[in-house]
Design an enzyme around this catalytic site. Structure first.
Site, PDB file in Angstrom:
ATOM      1  CD  GLU A   1      -5.799   5.259   0.282  1.00 58.46           C
ATOM      2  OE1 GLU A   1      -4.823   6.000   0.510  1.00 58.46           O
ATOM      3  OE2 GLU A   1      -6.044   4.237   0.941  1.00 58.46           O
TER       4      GLU A   1
ATOM      5  CG  HIS B   1       0.288   6.295  -0.673  1.00 58.01           C
ATOM      6  ND1 HIS B   1      -0.723   7.047  -1.218  1.00 58.01           N
ATOM      7  CD2 HIS B   1      -0.285   5.557   0.312  1.00 58.01           C
ATOM      8  CE1 HIS B   1      -1.867   6.784  -0.588  1.00 58.01           C
ATOM      9  NE2 HIS B   1      -1.625   5.866   0.349  1.00 58.01           N
TER      10      HIS B   1
ATOM     11  CG  HIS C   1      -1.815   1.158   1.339  1.00 61.15           C
ATOM     12  ND1 HIS C   1      -3.123   1.130   0.915  1.00 61.15           N
ATOM     13  CD2 HIS C   1      -1.602   2.404   1.810  1.00 61.15           C
ATOM     14  CE1 HIS C   1      -3.674   2.318   1.116  1.00 61.15           C
ATOM     15  NE2 HIS C   1      -2.769   3.107   1.672  1.00 61.15           N
ATOM     16  CD  GLU C   2       1.475   3.625   3.668  1.00 64.32           C
ATOM     17  OE1 GLU C   2       1.663   4.682   3.036  1.00 64.32           O
ATOM     18  OE2 GLU C   2       0.429   3.400   4.310  1.00 64.32           O
TER      19      GLU C   2
END
Lengths: 492, 492
Positions: free
Chosen positions: A288, A262, A258-259
């Site tokens: 996101e 980003h 997820h990170e």
């Protein structure tokens, strides 16, 4: 005229560099800061926020913007001027003293929140939360003028959207999610679970490998542990954090992916835009979308989990799952858990809708901070069918409100909607995607995201960007279709 | 009048907070920064240095200082005004563009130096060194007016001293050091040496223990590894770095004690002075006295090494030394090594005098950067009787010049001189000191330093401070007496 633009951008470049420093102070606080430095850190943050505020409100910006208005054609220049103007207008509306107070209070609040969460003590956090809500209400009033206070806060995270538009979109999502949840929850409960303990150093090693697989350039970043995983920074220094738990390697694995979504977004922005307004992700919602498409549509796909299963067997040995298919079910287990960041794709947006409604009520004044816990617990029971057992599973679980982030939560669901749109377009563009993922190679997918979303930074508005990439304006349809197809196939 | 003081100090407090942030950027760069972030970091440093420069040169400071001149009696206020005035005068003399360029260049130079050192490639560092010397010469000329350029640079590190005064003091030291070196070097060569490998994680654990023993409060600091050990920060966030080498645990142990001397000095300053000019160590020389007295007069004493021997046996097992007395000799081995930071107490100041003379010549223009390596190697051969075998053992060994630190080196020897004075006073005040040290407890000694030096921060000038603590002005006599007694007893 070009002189005015050059002067403006030289000034802005310094502001952007200072903003990077301020952001890194936040990283430092969450990862390496000594606990006893809290009060000094609050003064430091207030000092640099005061500098940033003064620069963003600097009357010279107004002069340059006036000189350049309607005289610039180049789209990059136009976009930079648009973004600088938005920031300048915001800064001139918010008094410097209020900005500094908010910076100082939220810096201290973060530690108060962490302690309250560790001690399961909502009361210890309440006075702090009350102050932060009051300060953000004051700020929202200054920003909104005659407009809606919550809408004014939303603009910091998703420019151009409104609570009304989001309420419509979320209203369209909600019945389908509730329906899907009911259809799959019983069968999903039977999905196999992991057993055993997973060495945390091995989890971090796997995290580093996955980061590379999803396109994170570690020579311009780093991975550390923190209570709340996050990505921080732009340009050449984009850092992520993750967390490990011996009993649950998926926490680390999917937080990392997820990170990295980003962070790699920031890293893939055209370097020509570094340290300019265009040189950053355009909105929290688009950000996101980049993290969620990596985490879910790619990272939790049947093809990729097949590869991941082999990696985990090699690192952790036997963990009670014997086939790729069973592992795919385990990864995508659906259950009404307490924690948003650990929620499955079916429940995740229900967590967000809860926060969206509660924070609107906090900002409007309809809900008082002291009534938050009860409101949270009631709503959770209603939506998830489970009672909150302790505050760290309830209203103390997220760092956001301690940081003053009101208006941020809805961008999570908006990001999922964008990710749904982008995933449909990506599938159409890359017919061999599942073969790539089955080899553990999301490279072609992240390259497509790079070319169609990431490299542009803030050049286009969020709506323009999604429309350019997918051929249609953002819509919740593709997300619902994806979720329905995936989870009814898995568990119906 | 009190309003002017309050306004001035509120402004200054923000400046001090920003300076802490700028200092921490340096810490970050040396410990955790991704290598690919070098160029962006240079812009960030330039941006915050430009902010600091503008604040220090702000005309309002001149107004406040004029309003308050001769109207303030309180000694803390007087000292704050004196320190602010010095900084303001410096800032108004150095053009902002030059300050920003220096910040940017030295940021990049640090990495260039580290690479050149790793590759043993002086030529790769030369163009950078030339630029930095030229920039510092330009800055020195702006600061000095009609005065001496090198003296102007010295004021940043040891206000009130001059190259002439240091040359006198160092001239008095040198023949005695050379004489002592000759008396002990042959017998010292026979001192026993460590054998085996020393687990680096265990070294770091011992470093953490020693840090506590010497009064470092880790809840307001942290210990990391870096190429060049250093201490960074003031107030509630004072961090140190150390380094480990499997074959030489003393490198880690004594680097740590040294940096803890610096860090605990900052930590023991009266918290009432935090984020004010008085709230920091008064000069580099006094700082170095605090690190050196911990490292040498306390840490390398017969009494303390007896305790340390037991600690090391417990952590590392057998390492070829069988008695406390032999261990004391090993710790205090005298040999003409290449590396300043690893030098014994007899040779250390000879390393410094070499750099003091060479950097004066670089700043005066008598020595060109391209001739530095030859000059260094010639001087080293003459002073130490050994030929430099590679640049990392010679002119590339120290980070200082890459950071633009000219005028800093002599404060190392000045610190040793101050440490000699303080040690004599400390021994007189604490007759039981050796008993404490033999128990591994330098606490009474560091408490004495706290009460007589550290708590005052910048309240007194360096000369006043040493005189108050010892009863006499600084003088090289006590250092020479200590060295002569210690090393002739050990090795004559």
């Amino acid at each position: 005229m070009m002189t005015a633009y050059a002067e403006l951008m030289a000034f802005q470049r310094q502001t952007e560099a200072l903003a990077q420093i301020a952001g890194r102070l936040g990283w430092d606080q969450e990862t390496v800061m000594p606990p006893g430095a809290m009060h000094q850190r609050a003064e430091e943050k207030a000092a640099i926020e005061a500098v940033l505020h003064a620069r963003r409100a600097d009357p010279r910006l107004g002069d340059w913007l006036a000189t350049l208005a309607d005289k610039v054609q180049d789209p990059v220049m136009v976009a930079n001027l648009r973004l600088i103007r938005r920031q300048h207008e915001r800064a001139t509306r918010v008094p410097a003293a209020l900005a500094a107070t908010l910076a100082r209070e939220t810096s201290i609040a973060q530690r108060v929140w962490a302690d309250a969460r560790a001690n399961e003590d909502v009361a210890a956090f309440l006075p702090t939360l009350e102050r932060i809500v009051a300060l953000r209400r004051e700020e929202a009033a200054a920003l909104a003028g005659d407009g809606d206070a919550y809408d004014a806060l939303l603009q910091d995270y998703e420019p151009g959207t409104s609570a009304a538009a989001l309420t419509d979109m979320f209203g369209a999502l909600r019945p389908h999610l509730v329906d899907l949840r009911h259809r799959v929850i019983d069968k999903a409960r039977a999905a196999p679970v992991l057993t055993g303990a997973f060495d945390e150093a091995q989890q971090m090693a796997l995290a580093a490998e996955l980061a590379g697989v999803f396109g994170y350039r570690q020579e311009m970043g780093r991975i550390d542990r923190a209570v709340h995983p996050f990505s921080s920074g732009s340009g050449q220094d984009v850092r992520i954090t993750t967390r490990t738990e011996a009993s649950d390697p998926f926490n680390c694995i999917y937080s990392t992916i997820h990170e990295v979504g980003h962070a790699a977004y920031e890293q893939m922005i055209d370097p020509a835009h570094h340290l300019t307004p265009v040189g950053q992700g355009v909105s929290m919602g688009v950000h996101e979308s980049q993290s969620r498409i990596c985490e879910n549509q790619l990272g939790r796909s049947r093809a990729f989990t097949g590869w991941l299963y082999g990696q985990m067997r090699a690192r952790f040995g036997d963990f009670g799952i014997t086939t790729e298919e069973a592992f795919y079910q385990t990864v995508n287990r659906v259950s009404a858990g307490f924690i948003r960041t650990e929620a499955d794709e079916v429940h995740y947006n229900l967590h967000v809708l809860l926060r969206f409604d509660l924070e609107q009520a906090l900002i409007s004044g309809d809900l008082l901070a002291r009534d938050l816990e009860a409101a949270w617990n009631d709503r959770f029971l209603a939506d998830f069918g489970t009672a909150i057992d302790c505050p760290s599973h309830g209203c103390l679980q997220d760092v956001h409100w301690s940081l003053g982030l009101f208006g941020y939560f809805p961008t999570y669901t908006l990001g999922n909607v964008y990710a749904g749109c982008l995933h449909a377009a990506l599938r159409a563009a890359l017919p061999g995607l599942d073969d790539d993922l089955a080899r553990g190679d999301p490279g072609p997918a992240t390259a497509w995201l790079g070319e169609n979303i990431r490299k542009f930074g803030g050049l286009y508005t969020p709506g323009e960007l999604i429309t350019r990439a997918t051929g249609s304006p953002p819509d919740e349809g593709p997300l619902l279709a994806y979720l329905s197809e995936k989870f009814t196939t898995l568990f119906d």
